[in-house]
Design an enzyme around this catalytic site. Structure first.
Site, mmCIF file in Angstrom:
data_model
loop_
_atom_site.group_PDB
_atom_site.id
_atom_site.type_symbol
_atom_site.label_atom_id
_atom_site.label_comp_id
_atom_site.label_asym_id
_atom_site.label_seq_id
_atom_site.Cartn_x
_atom_site.Cartn_y
_atom_site.Cartn_z
ATOM 1 N N LYS A 177 51.720 -6.407 25.633
ATOM 2 C CA LYS A 177 51.795 -6.071 24.216
ATOM 3 C C LYS A 177 50.482 -5.485 23.723
ATOM 4 C CE LYS A 177 55.715 -7.815 24.712
ATOM 5 N NZ LYS A 177 56.848 -6.890 25.019
ATOM 6 N N HIS A 315 66.617 -3.344 27.964
ATOM 7 C CA HIS A 315 65.811 -4.483 27.506
ATOM 8 C C HIS A 315 66.543 -5.801 27.789
ATOM 9 C CE1 HIS A 315 64.766 -7.326 24.166
ATOM 10 N NE2 HIS A 315 63.553 -7.016 24.557
HETATM 11 MG MG MG Z 1 59.911 -3.703 23.347
#
Ligand code: MG
Length: 386
Positions: A177, A315
């Site tokens: 992230k 995802h």
């Molecule tokens: Mg993502």
């Protein structure tokens, strides 16, 4: 095969393996679809959950979509057909306004596929292939480790430990992230992860929609030097103008689509973000997108626009996605080895080898091969008195 009962519960999940780090209140729905088909003295039960990242959908499941299935107990037919049940769930739904009803439908669709594959005595990937008339030997699926969330303390050292754990467990690629801190700090995170993985082309970064227009361009300029595998979820998912502006100046791949839940939304994203079929990555989450029937429509739509199915990396990071990637010959699958437990990851005995993995050969999705997850589903049945 008939559907006799549908059970549902909302359960907490955390993006961190460390229980001392707050989860942020994230949860998901689990469902059990109990059928009248008896195998070894017990009914076939299909299990599903609402993937990760969009919270539980118990209200919509209880009040709208489960009652439609139960009002049409023959909706699966014989031999059981998940597409028939899906059409029953979608009866009367208007186009547009997708919201998160798509997640509720996708959750039940996952459980229905699990039940149908179990009824056929097949692992899910084989069941999908049979329904699509594309039976073939599957290849080991390219997988990558999802993780790299910010740690509240010792972020640099703990990120390094996490990447080393991924590498030690057979992963060659990972995603971390960015976007939650100043770009200079994120650059240090990127360098840490690249140092362990061996280069930028092994590393994807996910900004979780955190940048506005100017920040997105500045971040793209800053990370261009690393030649990253991809740059994901850059800005608000409906800000096509900013995605297009990034694409105009950023040469490496961008990855989008995790928050587009329908064929029309996916088409708009592809058209108006000026995505590049020769490099960009499509992340549509199958369970969030009304389940497999709608996802297949997204796949067909994109192929008609010139996209290769190898651009699809759905995802999710869990077994259902892995089966779909294997069955459909998509580009690869995310695996969540230690976060979003007990849903993320492979079966207990499975291994990632040189960045590749195979779906389990158990009948259905194979959730039963993950002890902690099987226990959670069995609790749901037990509580309901089966
Ligand atoms: Mg993502």
């Amino acid at each position: 095969m008939k559907i006799k009962r549908i059970l549902e519960r909302t359960v907490p999940i955390s993006r961190y393996a460390d229980p001392s780090i707050p989860s942020g209140g994230l949860d998901t729905s689990i469902v059990a679809v109990v059928t009248d088909r008896i195998v070894d003295g017990a009914p076939i039960v299909g299990y599903g959950f609402a993937s990760i990242g969009r919270f539980g959908q118990g209200g919509l499941i209880r009040e709208r979509f489960a009652p439609r299935l139960l009002a049409a107990p023959d909706c699966l037919g014989d031999p059981p057909d998940p597409f028939r049940a899906w059409r029953v769930m979608m009866t009367g739904e208007k186009p547009g306004g997708h919201g998160e009803r798509s997640v509720a439908v996708g959750t039940l669709d996952m459980a229905i596929w699990d039940a149908c594959a179990k009824a056929a005595g097949l692992p899910l990937y084989r069941c999908i292939q049979r329904h699509l008339d594309r039976e073939s030997e599957i290849e080991s699926v390219p997988v990558y480790a999802g993780g790299g969330y910010y740690f509240p303390e010792d972020d640099g050292a703990r990120l390094r430990d996490e990447m080393q754990m991924f590498a030690a467990n057979g992963f060659t690629h990972a995603k971390i992230k960015i976007g939650g801190k100043a770009i200079a700090e994120d650059v240090r995170r990127i360098e840490t992860a690249m140092d362990v993985l061996g280069g930028g082309d092994c590393l994807a970064v996910d900004a979780i929609y955190s940048y506005d227009h100017d920040e997105a361009l500045a971040a793209a300029d800053e990370i261009e030097q690393f030649g990253l595998w991809w740059f994901e979820d850059i800005c608000d998912p409906l800000d096509f103008e900013t995605i297009a502006a990034v694409i105009e100046r950023y040469r490496s791949a961008v990855a989008v689509g995790e928050a587009q839940f329908s064929i029309p939304d996916a088409r708009n994203l592809i058209r108006y973000s000026r995505l590049r079929p020769d490099r960009d990555i499509l992340l549509f989450d199958i369970a969030h997108s009304y389940g497999l029937p709608e996802y297949l429509g997204i796949l067909r739509m994109a192929e008609a626009l010139g996209w290769d199915r190898k651009s699809f990396f759905p995802h999710g990071g869990h077994l259902f996605t892995l089966h779909a990637v294997a069955a459909l010959g998509l580009g690869g699958a995310e695996i969540n080895p230690h976060n979003f437990q007990p849903f993320g990851g492979l079966t207990d005995d499975a291994r990632v080898v040189d960045g590749h993995a195979l779906p389990p050969e158990l009948p259905g999705i194979g959730f039963e091969g993950r002890t902690a997850l099987a226990d959670l589903f069995h609790d749901l049945l037990k509580e309901a008195g089966r």
